[in-house]
Each structure stands twice: as structure tokens, then as C-alpha cells.
Write a protein that holds these residues in place. Structure first.
Motif, PDB file in Angstrom:
ATOM      1  N   CYS A  39      32.563  -2.718 -29.649  1.00 27.12           N
ATOM      2  CA  CYS A  39      32.289  -0.866 -28.978  1.00 27.12           C
ATOM      3  C   CYS A  39      33.192   0.059 -28.721  1.00 27.12           C
ATOM      4  N   PHE A  40      33.860  -1.293 -27.575  1.00 30.72           N
ATOM      5  CA  PHE A  40      34.677  -0.679 -27.326  1.00 30.72           C
ATOM      6  C   PHE A  40      36.269  -1.674 -27.163  1.00 30.72           C
ATOM      7  N   LYS A  41      35.931  -2.592 -28.767  1.00 29.46           N
ATOM      8  CA  LYS A  41      37.192  -3.278 -29.125  1.00 29.46           C
ATOM      9  C   LYS A  41      38.238  -2.983 -30.127  1.00 29.46           C
ATOM     10  N   ASN A  42      36.602  -2.338 -31.160  1.00 24.75           N
ATOM     11  CA  ASN A  42      37.418  -1.771 -32.081  1.00 24.75           C
ATOM     12  C   ASN A  42      37.439  -0.789 -31.997  1.00 24.75           C
ATOM     13  N   GLU A  43      38.035   0.161 -32.913  1.00 24.33           N
ATOM     14  CA  GLU A  43      38.204   1.518 -32.922  1.00 24.33           C
ATOM     15  C   GLU A  43      37.166   2.450 -32.528  1.00 24.33           C
ATOM     16  N   PRO A  44      37.701   2.053 -30.297  1.00 29.77           N
ATOM     17  CA  PRO A  44      36.295   3.046 -29.666  1.00 29.77           C
ATOM     18  C   PRO A  44      35.881   4.511 -29.967  1.00 29.77           C
ATOM     19  N   SER A  45      35.536   4.740 -29.995  1.00 32.24           N
ATOM     20  CA  SER A  45      34.997   6.519 -29.756  1.00 32.24           C
ATOM     21  C   SER A  45      33.958   6.319 -28.783  1.00 32.24           C
ATOM     22  N   SER A  46      33.381   7.506 -28.494  1.00 34.04           N
ATOM     23  CA  SER A  46      32.107   7.677 -27.383  1.00 34.04           C
ATOM     24  C   SER A  46      31.117   8.094 -28.345  1.00 34.04           C
ATOM     25  N   LYS A  47      31.305   8.408 -29.447  1.00 36.84           N
ATOM     26  CA  LYS A  47      30.156   8.606 -30.560  1.00 36.84           C
ATOM     27  C   LYS A  47      29.551   7.008 -30.794  1.00 36.84           C
ATOM     28  N   SER A  48      30.620   6.618 -31.063  1.00 38.23           N
ATOM     29  CA  SER A  48      29.657   5.008 -31.879  1.00 38.23           C
ATOM     30  C   SER A  48      29.464   3.776 -30.850  1.00 38.23           C
ATOM     31  N   SER A  49      29.929   4.629 -29.466  1.00 34.59           N
ATOM     32  CA  SER A  49      30.206   3.122 -28.757  1.00 34.59           C
ATOM     33  C   SER A  49      28.570   3.924 -28.066  1.00 34.59           C
ATOM     34  N   LEU A  50      28.252   5.540 -27.711  1.00 30.94           N
ATOM     35  CA  LEU A  50      27.045   5.693 -27.038  1.00 30.94           C
ATOM     36  C   LEU A  50      26.073   5.799 -28.492  1.00 30.94           C
ATOM     37  N   LYS A  51      25.843   5.314 -29.334  1.00 29.96           N
ATOM     38  CA  LYS A  51      25.222   4.887 -30.389  1.00 29.96           C
ATOM     39  C   LYS A  51      24.602   3.650 -29.668  1.00 29.96           C
ATOM     40  N   PHE A  52      25.087   1.924 -30.254  1.00 30.89           N
ATOM     41  CA  PHE A  52      25.148   1.414 -29.503  1.00 30.89           C
ATOM     42  C   PHE A  52      24.608   0.797 -28.012  1.00 30.89           C
ATOM     43  N   LEU A  53      25.042   1.380 -27.095  1.00 30.30           N
ATOM     44  CA  LEU A  53      24.398   1.423 -25.808  1.00 30.30           C
ATOM     45  C   LEU A  53      22.752   2.236 -25.961  1.00 30.30           C
ATOM     46  N   ARG A  54      22.634   3.079 -26.858  1.00 31.39           N
ATOM     47  CA  ARG A  54      21.228   3.610 -27.120  1.00 31.39           C
ATOM     48  C   ARG A  54      19.893   2.300 -27.563  1.00 31.39           C
ATOM     49  N   LYS A  55      20.788   1.788 -28.343  1.00 32.72           N
ATOM     50  CA  LYS A  55      19.699   0.868 -29.191  1.00 32.72           C
ATOM     51  C   LYS A  55      19.748  -0.704 -28.488  1.00 32.72           C
ATOM     52  N   THR A  56      20.618  -0.407 -27.729  1.00 35.42           N
ATOM     53  CA  THR A  56      20.702  -1.944 -26.915  1.00 35.42           C
ATOM     54  C   THR A  56      21.171  -2.203 -25.365  1.00 35.42           C
ATOM     55  N   GLN A  57      19.976  -2.540 -24.923  1.00 35.83           N
ATOM     56  CA  GLN A  57      19.391  -2.410 -23.520  1.00 35.83           C
ATOM     57  C   GLN A  57      20.379  -2.853 -22.377  1.00 35.83           C
ATOM     58  N   TRP A  58      20.357  -4.249 -22.872  1.00 35.31           N
ATOM     59  CA  TRP A  58      21.137  -5.539 -22.356  1.00 35.31           C
ATOM     60  C   TRP A  58      22.537  -4.601 -22.290  1.00 35.31           C
ATOM     61  N   ALA A  59      23.166  -4.300 -22.830  1.00 31.74           N
ATOM     62  CA  ALA A  59      24.512  -3.368 -22.901  1.00 31.74           C
ATOM     63  C   ALA A  59      24.472  -2.099 -22.344  1.00 31.74           C
ATOM     64  N   ARG A  60      23.604  -1.547 -22.568  1.00 29.55           N
ATOM     65  CA  ARG A  60      22.952  -0.638 -21.540  1.00 29.55           C
ATOM     66  C   ARG A  60      23.103  -1.119 -19.717  1.00 29.55           C
ATOM     67  N   ASP A  61      22.734  -1.548 -19.818  1.00 36.35           N
ATOM     68  CA  ASP A  61      22.759  -2.590 -18.330  1.00 36.35           C
ATOM     69  C   ASP A  61      24.160  -3.235 -17.736  1.00 36.35           C
ATOM     70  N   LYS A  62      24.259  -3.509 -18.461  1.00 30.77           N
ATOM     71  CA  LYS A  62      26.051  -3.556 -18.182  1.00 30.77           C
ATOM     72  C   LYS A  62      27.393  -1.970 -17.863  1.00 30.77           C
ATOM     73  N   VAL A  63      26.928  -1.496 -18.634  1.00 31.73           N
ATOM     74  CA  VAL A  63      27.262   0.276 -17.984  1.00 31.73           C
ATOM     75  C   VAL A  63      27.343   0.394 -17.544  1.00 31.73           C
ATOM     76  N   GLU A  64      25.867   0.473 -16.810  1.00 28.56           N
ATOM     77  CA  GLU A  64      25.216   0.983 -16.043  1.00 28.56           C
ATOM     78  C   GLU A  64      25.822   0.486 -14.556  1.00 28.56           C
ATOM     79  N   ALA A  65      25.880  -0.696 -14.710  1.00 28.08           N
ATOM     80  CA  ALA A  65      26.465  -1.678 -13.168  1.00 28.08           C
ATOM     81  C   ALA A  65      27.434  -1.023 -13.300  1.00 28.08           C
ATOM     82  N   LEU A  66      28.437  -1.465 -14.579  1.00 28.78           N
ATOM     83  CA  LEU A  66      30.773  -0.727 -13.562  1.00 28.78           C
ATOM     84  C   LEU A  66      29.830   0.246 -13.228  1.00 28.78           C
ATOM     85  N   TYR A  67      29.694   1.284 -13.309  1.00 28.56           N
ATOM     86  CA  TYR A  67      29.199   2.222 -13.126  1.00 28.56           C
ATOM     87  C   TYR A  67      28.818   2.501 -11.496  1.00 28.56           C
TER      88      TYR A  67
END
Length: 73
Positions: A39-67
Motif C-alpha cells: 500500500c506504500f509501494k504501488n500507487e500509494p494513497s492515504s485512503k488505501s493505506s488507511l483502509k489496509f492499516l485499519r484491518k491489519t494490526q501488525w502493519a499498523r504496529d510497524k507504522v506506529e513504531a516508526l512514528y
């Protein structure tokens, strides 16, 4: 009145705000290097990334850790 979450750097931040600040700081390309998600590599957008991150806890954890590593260090 004291802060009820004094040690939580994410308290009060929405996922949308976290993603927006990371994109402003890194840009989509460098963000995809930091966290290799499609979702960050292929035609990234906030909308598609948020949709994925809200459904996928491990990915959200990585984003929060980077923040936290970027802004709370």
C-alpha cells in the motif's frame, strides 16, 4: 488535572494523522523503504493505506513504531 496517558506518545493521535505526518516527513517512496508494504509501494494513497492499516494490526504496529522512533525519540 494531570495527563491520563503521560507515557503514551500516540495518545490523542488518529491513524490518519500519524500516516499524514510520516508521509510529510519521509514521502511515500522512503516510507515504503522503511516499511515495505504494497500500500506504500504501488500507487500509494492515504485512503488505501488507511483502509489496509485499519484491518491489519501488525502493519499498523510497524507504522506506529516508526512514528514513535521518528517523533518521540
Amino acid at each position: 488535572m494531570s495527563n491520563p496517558h503521560p507515557h503514551d506518545p500516540l495518545h490523542g493521535l488518529t491513524l490518519a494523522t500519524i500516516l499524514e505526518r510520516l508521509v510529510e516527513h519521509y514521502g511515500w517512496e522512503q516510507l515504503a523503504e522503511q516499511i515495505p508494504l504494497n500500500c506504500f509501494k504501488n500507487e500509494p494513497s492515504s485512503k488505501s493505506s488507511l483502509k489496509f492499516l485499519r484491518k491489519t494490526q501488525w502493519a499498523r504496529d510497524k507504522v506506529e513504531a516508526l512514528y514513535i522512533a521518528t517523533y518521540a525519540a
